[in-house]
Design an enzyme around this catalytic site. Structure first.
Site, PDB file in Angstrom:
ATOM      1  CG  HIS A   5      -1.775  -1.249   1.289  1.00  0.00           C
ATOM      2  ND1 HIS A   5      -1.394  -2.334   2.039  1.00  0.00           N
ATOM      3  CD2 HIS A   5      -2.922  -1.601   0.661  1.00  0.00           C
ATOM      4  CE1 HIS A   5      -2.277  -3.301   1.893  1.00  0.00           C
ATOM      5  NE2 HIS A   5      -3.215  -2.895   1.063  1.00  0.00           N
ATOM      6  N   GLY A  21      -6.645  11.944   8.549  1.00  0.00           N
ATOM      7  CA  GLY A  21      -7.427  10.936   7.833  1.00  0.00           C
ATOM      8  C   GLY A  21      -7.422  11.180   6.328  1.00  0.00           C
ATOM      9  NE  ARG A  44      -5.671   0.266  -2.338  1.00  0.00           N
ATOM     10  CZ  ARG A  44      -6.745  -0.492  -2.336  1.00  0.00           C
ATOM     11  NH1 ARG A  44      -7.894  -0.032  -1.907  1.00  0.00           N
ATOM     12  NH2 ARG A  44      -6.670  -1.741  -2.723  1.00  0.00           N
ATOM     13  NE  ARG A  88      -7.650   9.651  14.481  1.00  0.00           N
ATOM     14  CZ  ARG A  88      -8.349  10.334  13.562  1.00  0.00           C
ATOM     15  NH1 ARG A  88      -7.807  10.660  12.415  1.00  0.00           N
ATOM     16  NH2 ARG A  88      -9.594  10.688  13.805  1.00  0.00           N
ATOM     17  CB  ILE A  89      -3.214  15.523  13.257  1.00  0.00           C
ATOM     18  CG1 ILE A  89      -2.581  15.090  11.947  1.00  0.00           C
ATOM     19  CG2 ILE A  89      -2.114  15.841  14.243  1.00  0.00           C
ATOM     20  CD1 ILE A  89      -1.678  16.147  11.388  1.00  0.00           C
ATOM     21  N   GLY A  90      -6.556  14.415  13.941  1.00  0.00           N
ATOM     22  CA  GLY A  90      -7.877  14.188  13.365  1.00  0.00           C
ATOM     23  C   GLY A  90      -8.953  15.078  13.940  1.00  0.00           C
ATOM     24  CB  SER A 204     -15.221  18.312  13.432  1.00  0.00           C
ATOM     25  OG  SER A 204     -15.689  16.989  13.656  1.00  0.00           O
TER      26      SER A 204
HETATM   27  N1  HPA Z   1     -18.320  10.078  15.194  1.00  0.00           N
HETATM   28  C1  HPA Z   1     -17.239   9.416  14.812  1.00  0.00           C
HETATM   29  N2  HPA Z   1     -16.174  10.013  14.309  1.00  0.00           N
HETATM   30  C2  HPA Z   1     -16.194  11.342  14.197  1.00  0.00           C
HETATM   31  C3  HPA Z   1     -17.289  12.092  14.581  1.00  0.00           C
HETATM   32  C4  HPA Z   1     -18.401  11.418  15.116  1.00  0.00           C
HETATM   33  O1  HPA Z   1     -19.407  12.029  15.488  1.00  0.00           O
HETATM   34  N3  HPA Z   1     -17.003  13.388  14.329  1.00  0.00           N
HETATM   35  C5  HPA Z   1     -15.756  13.431  13.807  1.00  0.00           C
HETATM   36  N4  HPA Z   1     -15.264  12.191  13.729  1.00  0.00           N
END
Ligand code: HPA
Length: 234
Positions: A5, A21, A44, A88-90, A204
């Site tokens: 990958h 992500g 990918r 991880r930065i999410g 978020s």
């Molecule tokens: N659920 C799962 N993952 C997430 C969410 C959520 O509400 N918001 C941002 N990532």
């Protein structure tokens, strides 16, 4: 060399890889935060880059969404590319009143409804947790930069569209800060391979209030989280 990958050459990844992500986020970070960034893998369209931040080599690569996706990339990075640290930065969804949208969360540990760590650990419960040295570095940097952060347990869900919304109440009762979809998998892979991992998030959306960040807010809070993370690994 290449893995199934990742098509980078053997020495092209830095010891520390930041993993958003979204692969286009990885491209954005490479172009806006790193110097001399070079794209080293595109399989990918999961773009990976290596550059420098204040002179220190750093890589950044997309993880995709969910435990299966991040587990594939993390395993190949740790095992085949000699990577030592993955951060991880999410983004995440908050489940408690004292955690607000745009807040920054550091995942000290990750609970989950996934079975992956039981598969690794003879069906016993494995306490998936961050590497303490990475965690301390980020927390110390947040204090130095005067940035408030929440540090604690997050919940890594397999299903974004959950059939069990009553679980959010349980999470709140048990002190979970927020829901996301990768940390428990990343922490499990790191533990299995004797490597280091951490996950840092911005909130978020708020599951209790339904509030969501705008695209502009997401970009600004994202920049704050990036600055915190990059400064902490210098
Ligand atoms: N659920 C799962 N993952 C997430 C969410 C959520 O509400 N918001 C941002 N990532």
């Amino acid at each position: 060399m290449a893995t199934p990958h990742i098509e980078a050459q053997a020495n092209e990844f830095a010891k520390t890889v930041l993993m958003p992500g979204d692969p286009l986020r990885a491209k954005f970070i490479a172009e806006n935060f790193l110097d001399d960034a070079k794209c080293i893998t595109r399989v990918r369209n999961m773009f990976g880059y290596t550059g420098t931040y204040k002179g220190k080599p750093i890589s950044v690569m997309g993880s995709g969404m969910g435990i299966p996706s991040i587990s594939i990339y993390a395993t190949e990075l740790y095992k085949d590319y000699g990577v030592e640290n993955i951060i991880r930065i999410g983004s995440c969804g908050a489940v408690r009143d004292d955690v607000k949208i745009r807040d920054v969360i550091i995942g000290m540990a990750a609970s989950t409804d996934s079975n992956v760590n039981r598969q690794r650990f003879n069906n016993c419960d494995f306490a998936a947790c961050a590497d303490f040295s990475l965690l301390k570095q980020v927390v110390d940097t947040a204090e130095r930069l005067n940035k408030p952060v929440h540090v604690g347990n997050v919940f890594t869900a397999d299903l974004f569209y959950t059939p069990q919304p009553e679980m959010f109440k349980k999470m709140e009762q048990h002190g979970i800060l927020a829901v996301e979809m990768e940390a428990a998998g990343l922490y499990g892979v790191a533990a299995e391979l004797g490597k280091k991992a951490l996950a840092v998030f911005t909130v978020s959306d708020h599951i209790k209030t339904g509030e969501q960040t705008t695209a502009d807010e997401r970009e600004n809070t994202f920049k704050d989280m990036m600055e915190l993370t990059l400064e902490s690994i210098l």
